[in-house]
Design a protein around this motif. Sequence first.
Motif, PDB file in Angstrom:
ATOM      1  N   ASN A  83       0.815  -1.211   0.000  1.00 51.48           N
ATOM      2  CA  ASN A  83       0.000   0.000   0.000  1.00 51.48           C
ATOM      3  C   ASN A  83       0.850   1.262   0.000  1.00 51.48           C
ATOM      4  OD1 ASN A  83       0.692  -0.562   2.851  1.00 51.48           O
ATOM      5  ND2 ASN A  83      -0.586   1.218   3.285  1.00 51.48           N
ATOM      6  N   VAL A  84       2.155   1.131   0.192  1.00 52.81           N
ATOM      7  CA  VAL A  84       3.059   2.287   0.199  1.00 52.81           C
ATOM      8  C   VAL A  84       3.712   2.483  -1.164  1.00 52.81           C
ATOM      9  CG1 VAL A  84       5.146   3.291   1.195  1.00 52.81           C
ATOM     10  CG2 VAL A  84       3.516   2.083   2.657  1.00 52.81           C
ATOM     11  N   THR A  85       4.312   1.447  -1.695  1.00 52.59           N
ATOM     12  CA  THR A  85       5.100   1.567  -2.921  1.00 52.59           C
ATOM     13  C   THR A  85       4.367   1.063  -4.155  1.00 52.59           C
ATOM     14  OG1 THR A  85       6.104  -0.632  -2.679  1.00 52.59           O
ATOM     15  CG2 THR A  85       7.203   1.229  -1.581  1.00 52.59           C
ATOM     16  N   GLY A  86       3.283   0.327  -3.967  1.00 52.03           N
ATOM     17  CA  GLY A  86       2.580  -0.259  -5.104  1.00 52.03           C
ATOM     18  C   GLY A  86       3.247  -1.499  -5.651  1.00 52.03           C
ATOM     19  N   THR A  87       4.342  -1.949  -5.025  1.00 49.38           N
ATOM     20  CA  THR A  87       5.047  -3.132  -5.502  1.00 49.38           C
ATOM     21  C   THR A  87       4.149  -4.364  -5.434  1.00 49.38           C
ATOM     22  OG1 THR A  87       7.145  -2.209  -4.740  1.00 49.38           O
ATOM     23  CG2 THR A  87       7.090  -4.567  -5.201  1.00 49.38           C
ATOM     24  N   VAL A  88       4.038  -5.062  -6.559  1.00 43.76           N
ATOM     25  CA  VAL A  88       3.254  -6.292  -6.638  1.00 43.76           C
ATOM     26  C   VAL A  88       4.232  -7.463  -6.576  1.00 43.76           C
ATOM     27  CG1 VAL A  88       1.659  -7.671  -8.013  1.00 43.76           C
ATOM     28  CG2 VAL A  88       1.462  -5.173  -8.011  1.00 43.76           C
ATOM     29  N   HIS A  89       4.034  -8.323  -5.599  1.00 43.93           N
ATOM     30  CA  HIS A  89       4.998  -9.385  -5.333  1.00 43.93           C
ATOM     31  C   HIS A  89       4.578 -10.701  -5.983  1.00 43.93           C
ATOM     32  CE1 HIS A  89       6.966  -6.808  -2.407  1.00 43.93           C
ATOM     33  NE2 HIS A  89       5.774  -6.536  -1.902  1.00 43.93           N
ATOM     34  N   ASP A  90       5.548 -11.385  -6.532  1.00 41.89           N
ATOM     35  CA  ASP A  90       5.346 -12.752  -7.007  1.00 41.89           C
ATOM     36  C   ASP A  90       5.451 -13.669  -5.793  1.00 41.89           C
ATOM     37  OD1 ASP A  90       5.272 -15.210  -8.186  1.00 41.89           O
ATOM     38  OD2 ASP A  90       6.977 -14.878  -9.524  1.00 41.89           O
ATOM     39  N   GLY A 107       9.879   2.558  -4.656  1.00 42.10           N
ATOM     40  CA  GLY A 107       9.263   1.443  -5.355  1.00 42.10           C
ATOM     41  C   GLY A 107      10.037   1.083  -6.607  1.00 42.10           C
ATOM     42  N   THR A 108       9.693  -0.053  -7.162  1.00 43.08           N
ATOM     43  CA  THR A 108      10.392  -0.561  -8.333  1.00 43.08           C
ATOM     44  C   THR A 108      10.054   0.254  -9.579  1.00 43.08           C
ATOM     45  OG1 THR A 108      10.705  -2.500  -9.758  1.00 43.08           O
ATOM     46  CG2 THR A 108       8.544  -2.237  -8.749  1.00 43.08           C
ATOM     47  N   GLU A 109      11.012   0.316 -10.506  1.00 39.97           N
ATOM     48  CA  GLU A 109      10.788   0.957 -11.793  1.00 39.97           C
ATOM     49  C   GLU A 109      10.172  -0.005 -12.799  1.00 39.97           C
ATOM     50  OE1 GLU A 109      14.410   2.653 -13.145  1.00 39.97           O
ATOM     51  OE2 GLU A 109      14.603   4.054 -11.461  1.00 39.97           O
ATOM     52  N   ILE A 159       1.993   5.476  -6.154  1.00 44.08           N
ATOM     53  CA  ILE A 159       3.290   6.139  -6.227  1.00 44.08           C
ATOM     54  C   ILE A 159       3.524   6.903  -4.932  1.00 44.08           C
ATOM     55  CG2 ILE A 159       4.684   7.888  -7.394  1.00 44.08           C
ATOM     56  CD1 ILE A 159       3.279   7.178  -9.969  1.00 44.08           C
ATOM     57  N   SER A 160       4.589   6.568  -4.227  1.00 43.42           N
ATOM     58  CA  SER A 160       4.996   7.290  -3.026  1.00 43.42           C
ATOM     59  C   SER A 160       6.231   8.118  -3.323  1.00 43.42           C
ATOM     60  CB  SER A 160       5.294   6.310  -1.883  1.00 43.42           C
ATOM     61  OG  SER A 160       4.119   5.986  -1.167  1.00 43.42           O
ATOM     62  N   PHE A 161       6.254   9.331  -2.781  1.00 44.65           N
ATOM     63  CA  PHE A 161       7.379  10.220  -3.041  1.00 44.65           C
ATOM     64  C   PHE A 161       7.601  11.158  -1.865  1.00 44.65           C
ATOM     65  CE2 PHE A 161       3.601  12.454  -4.438  1.00 44.65           C
ATOM     66  CZ  PHE A 161       3.810  13.771  -4.053  1.00 44.65           C
ATOM     67  N   CYS A 165       4.475  11.013   0.654  1.00 45.81           N
ATOM     68  CA  CYS A 165       3.254  11.453  -0.010  1.00 45.81           C
ATOM     69  C   CYS A 165       2.860  10.333  -0.976  1.00 45.81           C
ATOM     70  CB  CYS A 165       3.491  12.740  -0.784  1.00 45.81           C
ATOM     71  SG  CYS A 165       4.259  14.065   0.162  1.00 45.81           S
ATOM     72  N   ARG A 166       1.594   9.954  -0.951  1.00 47.41           N
ATOM     73  CA  ARG A 166       1.174   8.815  -1.769  1.00 47.41           C
ATOM     74  C   ARG A 166       0.008   9.200  -2.667  1.00 47.41           C
ATOM     75  NH1 ARG A 166      -1.813   3.943   1.110  1.00 47.41           N
ATOM     76  NH2 ARG A 166      -3.520   5.434   0.873  1.00 47.41           N
ATOM     77  N   ALA A 167       0.201   9.036  -3.957  1.00 48.81           N
ATOM     78  CA  ALA A 167      -0.887   9.174  -4.926  1.00 48.81           C
ATOM     79  C   ALA A 167      -1.260   7.778  -5.403  1.00 48.81           C
ATOM     80  CB  ALA A 167      -0.449  10.033  -6.108  1.00 48.81           C
ATOM     81  N   SER A 168      -2.523   7.435  -5.318  1.00 47.07           N
ATOM     82  CA  SER A 168      -2.964   6.096  -5.709  1.00 47.07           C
ATOM     83  C   SER A 168      -4.141   6.215  -6.667  1.00 47.07           C
ATOM     84  CB  SER A 168      -3.335   5.265  -4.480  1.00 47.07           C
ATOM     85  OG  SER A 168      -4.176   5.979  -3.595  1.00 47.07           O
ATOM     86  N   PHE A 169      -4.074   5.466  -7.756  1.00 48.43           N
ATOM     87  CA  PHE A 169      -4.992   5.623  -8.875  1.00 48.43           C
ATOM     88  C   PHE A 169      -6.056   4.526  -8.900  1.00 48.43           C
ATOM     89  CE2 PHE A 169      -0.630   6.727 -10.677  1.00 48.43           C
ATOM     90  CZ  PHE A 169      -0.689   8.032 -10.207  1.00 48.43           C
ATOM     91  N   TYR A 170      -7.139   4.826  -9.618  1.00 51.72           N
ATOM     92  CA  TYR A 170      -8.131   3.799  -9.945  1.00 51.72           C
ATOM     93  C   TYR A 170      -8.593   4.037 -11.374  1.00 51.72           C
ATOM     94  CZ  TYR A 170     -10.974  -0.091  -8.171  1.00 51.72           C
ATOM     95  OH  TYR A 170     -11.504  -1.342  -7.924  1.00 51.72           O
TER      96      TYR A 170
END
Length: 414
Positions: free
Chosen positions: A176-183, A327-329, A338-340, A381-386
């Motif tokens: 929920n912070v970086t948006g990283t999706v883990h395998d 977060g990962t590129e 996106i956290s910044f 600061c976190r912007a999260s999209f839908y």
Amino acid sequence: MSLDPYQLRKDFPILSETMPNGKPLVYLDNGATSQKPLSVIQATNDYYAKENANIHRGVYYLSQHATELFERTRIKTSHFFQAQCAKAIIFTRGTTDAINLVAQTYGRVNVSEGDEIVLSVQEHHSNLVPWQMLAREKRAFLKFIPILPDTTYDLSKLSEIITKRTKIVAISQMSNVTGTVHDLRKIIDRARQVGAKVLVDGAQAACHMPIHLVDLDVDFYAFSAHKMLGPTGVGVLFGKEEILEAMPPWLGGGDMIESVELESSTYAALPAKLEAGTPNIAGVIGFSHALDYLQKVGMQNIKNHERMLTEYALERFQKIGGLTLYGTEDLDKRGGVISFTLDGIHPHDVGSILDEEGVAIRVGHHCCQPLMKHFQIPGTCRASFYFYNTKEDIDVLIKSIEKVKSIFGRVVRK
């Protein structure tokens, strides 16, 4: 197929609202909660206006009809997430409630002194504190999967972290912070090798991508309705049927019993055994309509649209001086979060100035204080999209960030 966010936005009344300062709302806090389409709002209102009755108990029409709507949602949820069966869907108050249910039922029975519970350093407090409480009570040990610099899981020492003493592995699918999706495949496979159960916190992932629970092959999966267009106060715990059957109830009371004597009781079959008391009936019925809406839009379409927005946003963010991204590129390994941070500017100040421009983002530690300590920062600061967000929303965000830099540049010069 692709989706048209401009057309879909018309279904969300709040997205046409103007803030008290006269600025149009730019809602970018979907990681906290999503907005609700009119169909969900109307369904919730209709229940109270036309269908209000308690479920599972009455022989009269309203009660039977409300029960039917409630149980249809359970079946619909099972199909939407390709779960084992409808009985494996337990309605809770949210992801937090679902994780606590597992900790207090399966955990209390199966975790003993000296056993291990494996988490990661980037867990939301909801998937950390319940296990801390259980470990303290049972004198068990907590172990943590570290993360790499790109915020993906570091699995290089997985066999040393998940051992024969491990009873539960509880991990998030998307940060929920970086948006990283883990395998999660290697983690699940390692847990299977040692006989440990796996709980996945799907609060962020379930709303943004297709989830096939049978293919994922986890023992428990928890998520919330309010992050996927539904009402607040409704969550779902999926559990493998045979595991849920063996678990004792957590809460005692109405609806979860088969028979009650003065000094003992026998319990109802699944799912009632784990759903004591009157549930959030209106919320569950509203969630049914949220699932219908998501089904119509298409979860793969949602994932694709958010990838496009994330790619666009990252390109624009990288042109802003003094801004650090977390977060990962790799776009294949991240969702629409996106956290910044901005050099020398506290996240709360950023959020306050963005609010003056009508831009709603989340600032702070995001219920992930250990991760903030790992980053050695107080918050982001976190912007999260839908799927109803647009490139224009991101353009307003970028322009507002530049205003923040301008204001603080003037302050520094003075």
